[in-house]
Design a protein around this motif. Structure first.
Motif, short mmCIF file in Angstrom:
data_model
loop_
_atom_site.label_atom_id
_atom_site.label_comp_id
_atom_site.label_asym_id
_atom_site.label_seq_id
_atom_site.Cartn_x
_atom_site.Cartn_y
_atom_site.Cartn_z
N GLN A 183 0.83 -1.20 0.00
CA GLN A 183 0.00 0.00 0.00
C GLN A 183 0.87 1.26 0.00
OE1 GLN A 183 -2.79 -0.67 3.26
NE2 GLN A 183 -4.30 -1.34 1.79
N ILE A 184 2.13 1.09 -0.39
CA ILE A 184 3.00 2.26 -0.54
C ILE A 184 3.16 2.55 -2.03
CG2 ILE A 184 4.22 1.93 1.65
CD1 ILE A 184 6.54 0.72 0.07
N ILE A 185 3.45 3.80 -2.34
CA ILE A 185 3.58 4.22 -3.74
C ILE A 185 4.58 3.33 -4.46
CG2 ILE A 185 4.33 6.11 -5.24
CD1 ILE A 185 3.35 8.04 -3.07
N GLY A 186 4.20 2.87 -5.64
CA GLY A 186 5.06 2.04 -6.46
C GLY A 186 4.89 0.55 -6.24
N SER A 187 4.11 0.16 -5.23
CA SER A 187 3.91 -1.27 -4.97
C SER A 187 2.80 -1.83 -5.85
CB SER A 187 3.55 -1.47 -3.49
OG SER A 187 2.27 -0.91 -3.23
N ASP A 188 2.70 -3.15 -5.87
CA ASP A 188 1.69 -3.83 -6.69
C ASP A 188 0.27 -3.42 -6.33
OD1 ASP A 188 3.72 -5.21 -7.98
OD2 ASP A 188 3.47 -7.03 -6.79
N GLY A 189 0.00 -3.23 -5.05
CA GLY A 189 -1.37 -2.97 -4.63
C GLY A 189 -1.77 -1.52 -4.50
N TYR A 190 -0.81 -0.59 -4.63
CA TYR A 190 -1.10 0.82 -4.34
C TYR A 190 -2.19 1.41 -5.24
CZ TYR A 190 -0.52 5.79 -3.52
OH TYR A 190 -0.76 7.11 -3.20
N GLU A 191 -2.03 1.32 -6.54
CA GLU A 191 -2.99 1.94 -7.46
C GLU A 191 -4.37 1.30 -7.34
OE1 GLU A 191 -2.71 4.76 -9.14
OE2 GLU A 191 -0.66 4.98 -8.44
N LYS A 192 -4.40 -0.02 -7.17
CA LYS A 192 -5.68 -0.69 -7.00
C LYS A 192 -6.36 -0.25 -5.71
CE LYS A 192 -4.76 -4.83 -9.70
NZ LYS A 192 -4.57 -6.27 -9.69
N THR A 193 -5.58 -0.13 -4.65
CA THR A 193 -6.14 0.32 -3.37
C THR A 193 -6.68 1.73 -3.52
OG1 THR A 193 -4.65 -1.09 -2.08
CG2 THR A 193 -5.62 0.80 -0.94
N LYS A 194 -5.92 2.59 -4.18
CA LYS A 194 -6.37 3.97 -4.39
C LYS A 194 -7.66 4.02 -5.19
CE LYS A 194 -4.01 6.92 -6.99
NZ LYS A 194 -2.98 7.88 -7.46
N ALA A 195 -7.77 3.17 -6.20
CA ALA A 195 -8.99 3.13 -7.01
C ALA A 195 -10.18 2.68 -6.18
CB ALA A 195 -8.78 2.21 -8.20
N ILE A 196 -9.96 1.80 -5.23
CA ILE A 196 -11.05 1.29 -4.39
C ILE A 196 -11.49 2.32 -3.37
CG2 ILE A 196 -11.64 -0.43 -2.61
CD1 ILE A 196 -9.69 -2.34 -4.19
N VAL A 197 -10.53 2.95 -2.68
CA VAL A 197 -10.90 3.84 -1.57
C VAL A 197 -11.13 5.28 -2.02
CG1 VAL A 197 -9.74 2.40 0.13
CG2 VAL A 197 -8.49 4.33 -0.88
N GLY A 198 -10.58 5.67 -3.16
CA GLY A 198 -10.77 7.01 -3.68
C GLY A 198 -9.61 7.95 -3.36
N GLU A 199 -9.44 8.94 -4.23
CA GLU A 199 -8.38 9.95 -4.08
C GLU A 199 -8.46 10.69 -2.75
OE1 GLU A 199 -5.76 11.05 -5.93
OE2 GLU A 199 -6.04 9.66 -7.60
N ASP A 200 -9.69 10.85 -2.22
CA ASP A 200 -9.85 11.60 -0.98
C ASP A 200 -9.25 10.88 0.22
OD1 ASP A 200 -11.98 9.71 -1.34
OD2 ASP A 200 -13.06 10.66 0.32
N CYS A 201 -8.85 9.62 0.06
CA CYS A 201 -8.21 8.86 1.13
C CYS A 201 -6.69 8.85 1.02
CB CYS A 201 -8.73 7.43 1.15
SG CYS A 201 -10.43 7.30 1.69
N VAL A 202 -6.15 9.67 0.11
CA VAL A 202 -4.71 9.75 -0.08
C VAL A 202 -4.21 11.07 0.48
CG1 VAL A 202 -2.83 9.71 -1.77
CG2 VAL A 202 -4.87 8.32 -2.17
N LEU A 203 -3.25 11.00 1.38
CA LEU A 203 -2.66 12.20 1.98
C LEU A 203 -1.69 12.86 1.00
CD1 LEU A 203 -1.93 10.60 5.46
CD2 LEU A 203 -3.80 12.18 4.91
N GLU A 204 -1.26 14.07 1.32
CA GLU A 204 -0.34 14.80 0.43
C GLU A 204 0.94 14.04 0.14
OE1 GLU A 204 0.50 18.88 1.40
OE2 GLU A 204 -1.60 19.27 1.89
N ASN A 205 1.41 13.26 1.12
CA ASN A 205 2.65 12.52 0.92
C ASN A 205 2.44 11.20 0.17
OD1 ASN A 205 1.47 10.85 2.82
ND2 ASN A 205 3.07 11.10 4.36
N GLY A 206 1.18 10.92 -0.24
CA GLY A 206 0.88 9.71 -0.99
C GLY A 206 0.43 8.54 -0.13
N ALA A 207 0.62 8.64 1.19
CA ALA A 207 0.18 7.57 2.09
C ALA A 207 -1.34 7.57 2.19
CB ALA A 207 0.80 7.76 3.48
#
Length: 148
Positions: free
Chosen positions: A38-62
């Motif tokens: 669930q960190i930037i660049g990992s296999d699951g990051y983009e999929k997780t972001k797509a599931i939870v939405g951009e509003d769940c991503v902090l400025e640092n990408g976490a």
């Protein structure tokens, strides 16, 4: 032998896993794999972001875990989607880890919060459920580490 180690939030699972590791067991931590994916660049990051939405991503990408928990409480299908994304990643991690281990003679502990009723359960010869802490202590631990 492959042993599943599971238990509720803040039940003492990590403590038991650490004790077993100190005694020579090989511990494979599912939560660590989930966090790593669930960190930037990992296999699951983009999929997780797509599931939870951009509003769940902090400025640092976490990911803003509080916001994700809040969304899950309002819409449990989000949790199903997250699990569908992350469980295959964890199973792949186990498959790779098992290649370098003697699964018949080594004591391999799968430290997994969600084990019973999930595919990983079938890998385990035995299952240990931790209940080392009373309910008040578990609540305190969970709140202290932001798990509730």
């Amino acid at each position: 032998m492959i042993v599943g180690l599971t238990g509720g939030i803040a039940s003492g699972k990590s403590t038991v896993a650490r004790m077993l590791k100190e005694q020579g067991a090989i511990v494979l931590d599912a939560d660590a794999q989930v966090r790593a994916n669930q960190i930037i660049g990992s296999d699951g990051y983009e999929k997780t972001k797509a599931i939870v939405g951009e509003d769940c991503v902090l400025e640092n990408g976490a990911f803003d875990r509080e916001k994700i928990r809040s969304k899950i409480l309002k819409n449990p299908t989000i949790l199903d989607a997250l699990e569908g994304n992350l469980h295959p990643i964890v199973r792949n991690y186990y498959a790779k880890a098992f290649k370098g281990l003697d699964t018949k003679n080594d004591l391999i502990i799968l430290d997994v919060p969600l084990l019973i009723g999930y595919p990983t359960e079938s890998l385990c010869k035995k299952i240990v459920v931790t209940i080392c802490a009373d309910e008040d202590e578990r609540k305190k631990r969970a709140f202290d580490r932001g798990g509730m």
